[in-house]
Scaffold this active site. Structure first.
Site, mmCIF file in Angstrom:
data_model
loop_
_atom_site.group_PDB
_atom_site.id
_atom_site.type_symbol
_atom_site.label_atom_id
_atom_site.label_comp_id
_atom_site.label_asym_id
_atom_site.label_seq_id
_atom_site.Cartn_x
_atom_site.Cartn_y
_atom_site.Cartn_z
ATOM 1 C CG ASP A 51 -1.935 0.787 1.031
ATOM 2 O OD1 ASP A 51 -3.282 0.563 1.047
ATOM 3 O OD2 ASP A 51 -1.787 2.260 1.066
ATOM 4 C CG ASN A 95 -12.797 -0.308 3.718
ATOM 5 O OD1 ASN A 95 -13.136 -0.569 4.825
ATOM 6 N ND2 ASN A 95 -11.468 0.270 3.670
ATOM 7 C CD GLN A 149 -14.742 0.065 -2.594
ATOM 8 O OE1 GLN A 149 -16.055 0.054 -2.582
ATOM 9 N NE2 GLN A 149 -14.092 -0.595 -3.802
ATOM 10 C CG HIS A 200 -8.885 -2.580 -2.251
ATOM 11 N ND1 HIS A 200 -9.602 -1.873 -2.865
ATOM 12 C CD2 HIS A 200 -8.692 -1.896 -1.262
ATOM 13 C CE1 HIS A 200 -9.807 -0.936 -2.565
ATOM 14 N NE2 HIS A 200 -9.362 -1.003 -1.121
ATOM 15 C CG HIS A 234 -6.858 -2.656 3.202
ATOM 16 N ND1 HIS A 234 -6.066 -1.284 3.069
ATOM 17 C CD2 HIS A 234 -8.122 -2.150 2.771
ATOM 18 C CE1 HIS A 234 -6.726 -0.435 2.316
ATOM 19 N NE2 HIS A 234 -8.097 -1.028 2.056
HETATM 20 P P1 AMP Z 1 -9.749 1.802 0.494
HETATM 21 O O1 AMP Z 1 -9.917 2.855 1.330
HETATM 22 O O2 AMP Z 1 -10.208 0.520 0.962
HETATM 23 O O3 AMP Z 1 -10.354 2.077 -0.928
HETATM 24 O O4 AMP Z 1 -8.189 1.711 0.116
HETATM 25 C C1 AMP Z 1 -7.408 2.190 -0.753
HETATM 26 C C2 AMP Z 1 -6.048 2.007 -0.456
HETATM 27 O O5 AMP Z 1 -5.446 2.034 -1.838
HETATM 28 C C3 AMP Z 1 -5.486 2.865 0.460
HETATM 29 O O6 AMP Z 1 -4.787 2.328 1.564
HETATM 30 C C4 AMP Z 1 -4.469 3.830 -0.385
HETATM 31 O O7 AMP Z 1 -3.274 4.014 0.416
HETATM 32 C C5 AMP Z 1 -4.164 2.642 -1.450
HETATM 33 N N1 AMP Z 1 -3.727 3.118 -2.779
HETATM 34 C C6 AMP Z 1 -4.208 4.136 -3.517
HETATM 35 N N2 AMP Z 1 -3.575 4.286 -4.725
HETATM 36 C C7 AMP Z 1 -2.565 3.360 -4.594
HETATM 37 C C8 AMP Z 1 -1.275 3.109 -5.195
HETATM 38 N N3 AMP Z 1 -1.138 3.719 -6.560
HETATM 39 N N4 AMP Z 1 -0.573 2.103 -5.154
HETATM 40 C C9 AMP Z 1 -0.748 1.610 -3.845
HETATM 41 N N5 AMP Z 1 -1.557 1.851 -2.960
HETATM 42 C C10 AMP Z 1 -2.434 2.546 -3.362
#
Ligand code: AMP
Ligand code: ZN
Length: 135
Positions: free
Chosen positions: A32, A88, A95, A101, A103
């Site tokens: 992440d 999420n 989300q 995805h 985590h």
């Molecule tokens: P969510 O809030 O569950 O949709 O989580 C999205 C996650 O994606 C967050 O923890 C971000 O830090 C991560 N994220 C967003 N863009 C990228 C990226 N380009 N590479 C790696 N992680 C990312």
């Protein structure tokens, strides 16, 4: 199907280079970019599904197997004391990227993170009413 406007489709399918910790035919697991803790990893299916509701059942089952594999690897290699799986669905649920995805968040004594909610205290009648709605 891939969504040409989806960044996680591009990352999962190797079109955008990233830090891959695990890959198989259907999934890529990446670090992440804004980690809660050291080793915070995201498991991404290579096929686009916006969320759990869109994810085919067999892929949902596979995703949990990958989470177990990656979680065990992170625990062992990073000497984690525990682990959170977080997933999420929908903006109201936190989300921010609308490609399914999971985590995988290694936890360490004193890491200062808090993943949780404020517990409520429903009465037995309220619980019963909820059950009626669900069943
Ligand atoms: P969510 O809030 O569950 O949709 O989580 C999205 C996650 O994606 C967050 O923890 C971000 O830090 C991560 N994220 C967003 N863009 C990228 C990226 N380009 N590479 C790696 N992680 C990312
Ligand atoms: Zn996607």
């Amino acid at each position: 199907m891939k969504d040409p406007n989806c960044i996680f489709c591009k990352i999962a399918n190797g079109e955008i280079p990233t830090n891959t910790v695990y890959e198989d035919d259907h999934f890529r697991a990446i670090l992440d970019a804004g980690p809660a803790t050291k080793g915070h990893t995201l498991i991404l299916p290579k096929e686009h599904a916006a969320n759990l509701f869109e994810l085919p059942e067999d892929m949902a089952a596979e995703a949990m197997k990958v989470a177990k594999k990656v979680g065990e690897m992170l625990k062992e290699k990073l000497h984690a004391d525990g682990l959170n799986l977080v997933q999420n669905n929908g903006e109201v649920a936190g989300q921010t990227v609308h490609h399914f995805h999971i985590h995988v968040i290694p936890r360490f004594e004193g890491d200062g993170q808090k993943i949780g909610w404020n517990p409520k205290s429903p009465t037995a009648e309220e619980q019963e009413a909820i059950l009626k709605e669900i069943l």
